[in-house]
Scaffold this active site. Structure first.
Site, PDB file in Angstrom:
ATOM      1  CG  ASN A  57      -1.713   1.253   1.381  1.00  0.00           C
ATOM      2  OD1 ASN A  57      -1.759   2.081   0.467  1.00  0.00           O
ATOM      3  ND2 ASN A  57      -2.360   1.427   2.524  1.00  0.00           N
ATOM      4  CD  GLU A  90      -3.407  -2.308   7.310  1.00  0.00           C
ATOM      5  OE1 GLU A  90      -2.324  -2.603   6.805  1.00  0.00           O
ATOM      6  OE2 GLU A  90      -3.954  -1.207   7.132  1.00  0.00           O
ATOM      7  CE  LYS A  93       0.033   3.128   4.832  1.00  0.00           C
ATOM      8  NZ  LYS A  93       0.190   3.203   6.275  1.00  0.00           N
ATOM      9  CB  SER A 107       5.225  -1.870  11.906  1.00  0.00           C
ATOM     10  OG  SER A 107       4.849  -0.532  12.150  1.00  0.00           O
ATOM     11  CD  GLU A 134      -2.580   5.534   6.771  1.00  0.00           C
ATOM     12  OE1 GLU A 134      -2.596   5.581   5.530  1.00  0.00           O
ATOM     13  OE2 GLU A 134      -1.668   4.963   7.420  1.00  0.00           O
ATOM     14  N   GLY A 167       2.583   2.336  10.820  1.00  0.00           N
ATOM     15  CA  GLY A 167       3.545   3.420  10.675  1.00  0.00           C
ATOM     16  C   GLY A 167       4.244   3.796  11.969  1.00  0.00           C
ATOM     17  CG  HIS A 187      -5.654   2.152   5.264  1.00  0.00           C
ATOM     18  ND1 HIS A 187      -5.169   3.062   6.165  1.00  0.00           N
ATOM     19  CD2 HIS A 187      -4.685   1.218   5.092  1.00  0.00           C
ATOM     20  CE1 HIS A 187      -3.943   2.685   6.530  1.00  0.00           C
ATOM     21  NE2 HIS A 187      -3.632   1.573   5.884  1.00  0.00           N
TER      22      HIS A 187
HETATM   23  P1  13P Z   1       3.113   0.346   7.669  1.00  0.00           P
HETATM   24  O1  13P Z   1       3.585  -0.958   7.098  1.00  0.00           O
HETATM   25  O2  13P Z   1       3.875   1.534   7.167  1.00  0.00           O
HETATM   26  O3  13P Z   1       3.013   0.298   9.175  1.00  0.00           O
HETATM   27  O4  13P Z   1       1.619   0.546   7.118  1.00  0.00           O
HETATM   28  C1  13P Z   1       0.740  -0.493   7.230  1.00  0.00           C
HETATM   29  C2  13P Z   1      -0.467  -0.130   6.481  1.00  0.00           C
HETATM   30  O5  13P Z   1      -1.214   0.756   6.863  1.00  0.00           O
HETATM   31  C3  13P Z   1      -0.740  -0.841   5.216  1.00  0.00           C
HETATM   32  O6  13P Z   1      -1.992  -0.538   4.754  1.00  0.00           O
END
Ligand code: 13P
Length: 255
Positions: free
Chosen positions: A13, A170, A15, A216, A100, A176, A98
């Site tokens: 992903n 997640e 982002k 992560s 976010e 992150g 997601h």
């Molecule tokens: P990270 O791997 O950067 O923690 O992000 C995970 C994520 O949100 C994947 O959608």
């Protein structure tokens, strides 16, 4: 072991990262590194990168996804992108719900459900994200949270349609932050999600249903997580922007 019934899916992903030129560079670095993968490899990329990435991945083993989709097919929704627009571009997967999106853009369980419906109607494969916040985990309502998110998102989805859906667990506190759920914590929730699928549909549906972990996940911890019975792949943020690290995770999923 039921895990053998499921092909692992490793999805990057990206982002809000990579201009089209940078996307071109990243995808050409990834391609040769994952060419012999024995798992499904997906890159979910910003809308502006889709055209190039779809074109560039034709004839390779890399599948392409978007990072969100609107629930209507067309209309007065300035700035939004519909499922038929994505399929017309050759996009196969789409990340939905997601954390976010839920945290920063007011995504709710109901809009997630509508987006899942729209994606399925258009023939897109949703990667449905669920996960608890740190506060919810500390209040010991992780399983309740996951159950509500999952049941609402899947309402109206038939057992046949379930074949096109992946769930990514997640935990919000692990995204992150560099703070990964332990292998056991991740597997416990993935196992719970599989149980929900068994309750809502059937044991057969649950046995073949892909549940990823995300948060992560990196080249160092992927093998341990992916060895767990109920972890069938990963949704990878930061590490998916580093070709060697992403390839390492794909390799770990290919064993
Ligand atoms: P990270 O791997 O950067 O923690 O992000 C995970 C994520 O949100 C994947 O959608």
């Amino acid at each position: 072991m039921n895990k053998a019934l499921r092909k692992a899916v490793i999805a990057g992903n990206w982002k809000m990262n990579k201009t089209p030129a940078e996307a071109a560079e990243l995808v050409s670095a990834i391609k040769p590194l994952v060419a012999d993968a024995d798992c499904e490899v997906v890159v979910c990329v910003p809308y502006v990168d889709l055209q190039y990435v779809v074109e560039s991945c034709k004839g390779t083993n890399i599948h392409v996804g978007a990072e969100n989709v609107h629930w209507e097919e067309s209309g007065a929704f300035t700035g939004e992108i519909s499922a038929p627009m994505l399929t017309a571009m050759g996009v196969e997967y789409v990340v939905i719900g997601h954390s976010e999106r839920r945290t920063y853009f007011g995504e709710t369980d109901d809009t997630v459900q509508m987006r899942v419906r729209a994606a399925l109607n258009a023939g897109l494969k949703p990667i449905l994200c669920v996960g608890e916040t740190l506060e919810q985990r500390e209040k010991d309502i992780t399983f309740e949270t996951i159950a509500i998110q999952t049941k609402i998102a899947l309402s109206g989805v038939s057992e046949e349609e379930l074949d096109s859906i992946i769930i990514a667990y997640e935990p919000v506190w692990a995204i992150g932050t560099g703070k990964t759920a332990t292998d056991e914590q991740a597997n416990e929730v993935n196992h719970f999600i599989r149980g929900l699928i068994a309750d809502l549909y059937s044991k057969e549906a649950a046995d073949k249903f892909v549940v990823q972990y995300g948060g992560s996940m990196n080249a160092g911890n992927a093998a341990g997580l992916l060895a767990k019975e109920d972890i069938d792949g990963g949704l990878i943020g930061g590490a998916s922007l580093k070709p060697a690290d992403f390839a390492e995770i794909v390799k770990a999923a290919s064993k």
